[in-house]
Design an enzyme around this catalytic site. Structure first.
Site, PDB file in Angstrom:
ATOM      1  N   ASN A  81       0.812  -1.208   0.000  1.00 44.10           N
ATOM      2  CA  ASN A  81       0.000   0.000   0.000  1.00 44.10           C
ATOM      3  C   ASN A  81       0.852   1.268   0.000  1.00 44.10           C
ATOM      4  O   ASN A  81       0.328   2.369   0.195  1.00 44.10           O
ATOM      5  CB  ASN A  81      -0.931   0.003   1.221  1.00 44.10           C
ATOM      6  CG  ASN A  81      -2.016  -1.056   1.106  1.00 44.10           C
ATOM      7  OD1 ASN A  81      -2.471  -1.360   0.011  1.00 44.10           O
ATOM      8  ND2 ASN A  81      -2.408  -1.630   2.235  1.00 44.10           N
ATOM      9  N   HIS A  93       3.017   2.448   2.113  1.00 45.09           N
ATOM     10  CA  HIS A  93       3.370   3.138   3.354  1.00 45.09           C
ATOM     11  C   HIS A  93       4.133   2.171   4.252  1.00 45.09           C
ATOM     12  O   HIS A  93       4.156   0.960   4.020  1.00 45.09           O
ATOM     13  CB  HIS A  93       2.142   3.729   4.062  1.00 45.09           C
ATOM     14  CG  HIS A  93       1.127   2.723   4.492  1.00 45.09           C
ATOM     15  ND1 HIS A  93      -0.197   3.008   4.640  1.00 45.09           N
ATOM     16  CD2 HIS A  93       1.228   1.417   4.806  1.00 45.09           C
ATOM     17  CE1 HIS A  93      -0.859   1.948   5.019  1.00 45.09           C
ATOM     18  NE2 HIS A  93      -0.014   0.965   5.145  1.00 45.09           N
ATOM     19  N   CYS A 108       3.491   7.111   7.554  1.00 45.42           N
ATOM     20  CA  CYS A 108       4.848   7.531   7.238  1.00 45.42           C
ATOM     21  C   CYS A 108       5.177   7.126   5.810  1.00 45.42           C
ATOM     22  O   CYS A 108       4.943   5.967   5.414  1.00 45.42           O
ATOM     23  CB  CYS A 108       5.833   6.903   8.219  1.00 45.42           C
ATOM     24  SG  CYS A 108       7.549   7.261   7.870  1.00 45.42           S
TER      25      CYS A 108
END
Length: 423
Positions: free
Chosen positions: A325, A327, A362
């Site tokens: 995904n 991240h 993040c």
């Protein structure tokens, strides 16, 4: 004369053949020989057909004292007519060794596979399906169970599995649960209806309590299930046991919400998605609400000037830290949080419980810093006796935005479990 005739009656000799006698008798009667033409010129005899030549060579051999003796010499023409075969020897009568070797290899592999199955046969018949850790759904389809063997590269300096290893097991069972149930779409654990709407799961909170850590070669058994969490969330719980003894290793609970993959914003749960996952909801809890309240809230002491603080700056994600995904994987955050923990705590203590609250995702280009505030008697002095320690952690961007807040409790290695920890 009589003496020479007597033996010839009993022993065969090289006398004239009947055909020769007939020709001789015909010549004596004034007839022409067979090989002379009417003009008196010798005629060339017609050669017999090839089949007759071969047949002539196949006649029975003469016997001397009951043994066949071959006095015939095959001419060059006959050798060309009859195929010549190599003489039979011990070497060329041996079987094809490649066939024998293939048969031996097949038998050996079959025996090895059978021995492996016998050697890995579990002690409990109900675990026969999951002997090799493929996982299966149990308890009327509401619980997924999978086994994991602790590998040598999954243990730390104290010869036990790290907390990251156990967290990876939790994540693996969660994804395999969705896949086994037939609900895996294109996303990372997303259902087909979620994939149609470009939605993915993101975790907002994880709580876990560790009673003991497995060692290299131990087999752990992980059970996981899901339940509703409010109107738009889903709760996923885990219960990890030792496969042989059945003793609890870890209990964990988590809360997940949906996020749009393109806009990166949280979203409500569509009714179509709720209809997909609703039949698998289980009201059972690995950590009850009362037990969850005993775990201290995250970040209470991070801004307290009276606490000892430790900081680690310049943490950056690597390409291998990203999931599908795009991240950072939630397990990676735990490693970053522990980067700022004092080495004296890591050497003398083991993690007993942890609460993590995820505030912001993040990305690949983020630069982070990890802060740890130690409450109580921090055993930073080697002369001090190891005691129970509590820590508050903050993982944030260097620009100031919070990524994860966490609270951890540590017990002395080899010591008794903390009061109220066992569930």
């Amino acid at each position: 004369m009589a003496g020479s005739l007597a033996p010839s009656a009993f022993l065969p000799g090289p006398g004239p053949s009947p055909a020769t006698s007939d020709r001789s008798s015909k010549n004596m009667a004034g007839e022409l020989p067979d090989n002379l033409s009417v003009c008196g010129i010798a005629a060339k005899p017609n050669p017999p057909p090839r089949a007759m030549q071969v047949k002539a060579q196949a006649q029975a051999l003469p016997k001397v004292n009951g043994t066949k003796v071959n006095h015939k010499t095959v001419s060059q023409d006959n050798e060309d007519t009859v195929p010549h075969s190599a003489p039979k020897t011990f070497y060329n009568q041996l079987p094809d060794w490649s066939i024998i070797l293939a048969a031996i290899t097949t038998i050996f592999l079959a025996a090895e596979k059978q021995w492996t199955l016998l050697d890995w046969k579990p002690k409990r018949p109900d675990m026969l399906v999951d002997t090799f850790g493929f996982g299966r759904i149990i308890q009327d389809g509401l619980v997924f169970r999978q086994n994991f063997l602790i590998r040598s590269y999954e243990i730390g300096a104290d010869r036990t599995a790290s907390i990251e290893t156990l967290m990876n097991h939790l994540q693996e069972t969660a994804l395999n649960h969705v896949k086994t149930a037939g609900l895996l779409g294109d996303g990372f654990g997303a259902t087909p209806e979620m994939s149609k709407r470009n939605m993915i799961w993101v975790v907002t909170k994880i709580q876990l309590a560790v009673e003991q850590y497995p060692s290299w070669g131990d087999m752990v058994q992980v059970d996981t299930w899901v339940a509703a969490s409010g109107k738009n969330g889903m709760r996923r719980d885990w219960h990890v046991r030792d496969y042989n003894s059945g003793q609890t290793i870890l209990r964990a609970t988590s809360v997940w919400v949906m996020m749009n993959k393109k806009t990166r914003r949280l979203s409500k749960m569509p009714e179509e998605v709720r209809a997909e996952i609703g039949p698998y909801f289980n009201g059972r809890s690995a950590i009850t609400d009362e037990q969850s309240e005993k775990l201290a809230k995250t970040g209470n002491k991070i801004d307290d000037d009276s606490t000892n603080k430790f900081i680690r700056k310049g943490l950056t994600p690597r390409w291998s830290d990203l999931d599908v995904n795009q991240h950072v994987n939630n397990v990676k955050y735990i490693g970053w949080i522990l980067e700022s923990a004092p080495i004296s705590i890591l050497e003398k203590h083991e993690l007993a419980s942890m609460t993590l609250e995820y505030r912001k995702e993040c990305g690949r280009d983020s630069v982070l810093q990890s802060l740890t505030a130690v409450t109580g008697d921090c055993a930073t002095n080697d002369d001090q006796e190891a005691v129970v320690i509590q820590c508050d952690h903050l993982l944030q961007l260097e620009s100031g935005a919070d990524i994860v807040k966490a609270h951890t409790e540590w017990r002395p290695k080899g010591g008794l479990h903390m009061e109220g920890e066992s569930f």
